[in-house]
Design a protein around this motif. Structure first.
Motif, PDB file in Angstrom:
ATOM      1  N   UNK A 143      48.182  33.213  31.241  1.00  0.00           N
ATOM      2  CA  UNK A 143      48.084  33.128  32.686  1.00  0.00           C
ATOM      3  C   UNK A 143      47.706  31.709  33.115  1.00  0.00           C
ATOM      4  N   UNK A 144      48.031  31.374  34.343  1.00  0.00           N
ATOM      5  CA  UNK A 144      47.616  30.085  34.903  1.00  0.00           C
ATOM      6  C   UNK A 144      46.333  30.233  35.711  1.00  0.00           C
ATOM      7  N   UNK A 145      45.832  31.456  35.824  1.00  0.00           N
ATOM      8  CA  UNK A 145      44.610  31.723  36.574  1.00  0.00           C
ATOM      9  C   UNK A 145      43.421  31.187  35.768  1.00  0.00           C
ATOM     10  N   UNK A 146      42.516  30.445  36.390  1.00  0.00           N
ATOM     11  CA  UNK A 146      41.352  29.908  35.667  1.00  0.00           C
ATOM     12  C   UNK A 146      40.493  31.011  35.040  1.00  0.00           C
ATOM     13  N   UNK A 147      39.919  30.675  33.898  1.00  0.00           N
ATOM     14  CA  UNK A 147      39.108  31.645  33.153  1.00  0.00           C
ATOM     15  C   UNK A 147      37.929  32.171  33.969  1.00  0.00           C
ATOM     16  N   UNK A 148      37.285  31.333  34.765  1.00  0.00           N
ATOM     17  CA  UNK A 148      36.121  31.781  35.531  1.00  0.00           C
ATOM     18  C   UNK A 148      36.473  32.776  36.632  1.00  0.00           C
ATOM     19  N   UNK A 149      37.725  32.864  37.012  1.00  0.00           N
ATOM     20  CA  UNK A 149      38.145  33.886  37.982  1.00  0.00           C
ATOM     21  C   UNK A 149      38.382  35.217  37.269  1.00  0.00           C
ATOM     22  N   UNK A 150      38.960  35.157  36.081  1.00  0.00           N
ATOM     23  CA  UNK A 150      39.209  36.388  35.322  1.00  0.00           C
ATOM     24  C   UNK A 150      37.912  36.957  34.770  1.00  0.00           C
ATOM     25  N   UNK A 151      37.052  36.086  34.240  1.00  0.00           N
ATOM     26  CA  UNK A 151      35.766  36.486  33.668  1.00  0.00           C
ATOM     27  C   UNK A 151      34.650  35.777  34.431  1.00  0.00           C
TER      28      UNK A 151
END
Length: 76
Positions: free
Chosen positions: A5-13
């Motif tokens: 994904x291109x979504x930043x890690x801090x948004x997912x976790x």
């Protein structure tokens, strides 16, 4: 689990960075571990980072174990 994904890690976790900010990597009795300081004179083992399978069989070194590294340093 692998996320592509291109979504930043801090948004997912979102809480992952808060939790890992308190963790310290160290060598305890020759085993590479990640510990969390409890605020006193001891640490709690969070995970074993070693790649040696024998380190996981050590009954004294396991996640959740409380260790006192100050006694280890002072040789007591």
């Amino acid at each position: 689990m692998t996320l592509y994904t291109i979504v930043p890690e801090d948004i997912i976790f979102p809480h992952h960075h808060e939790r890992t900010a308190n963790l310290i990597e160290m060598i305890y009795n020759g085993v590479h571990v990640m510990v969390e300081h409890d605020g006193g004179r001891s640490f709690r083992i969070d995970r074993i980072m070693s790649t040696d399978p024998a380190d996981f069989m050590n009954a004294n070194i396991h996640p959740g174990a409380v260790i006192n590294v100050f006694e280890q340093i002072n040789g007591q």
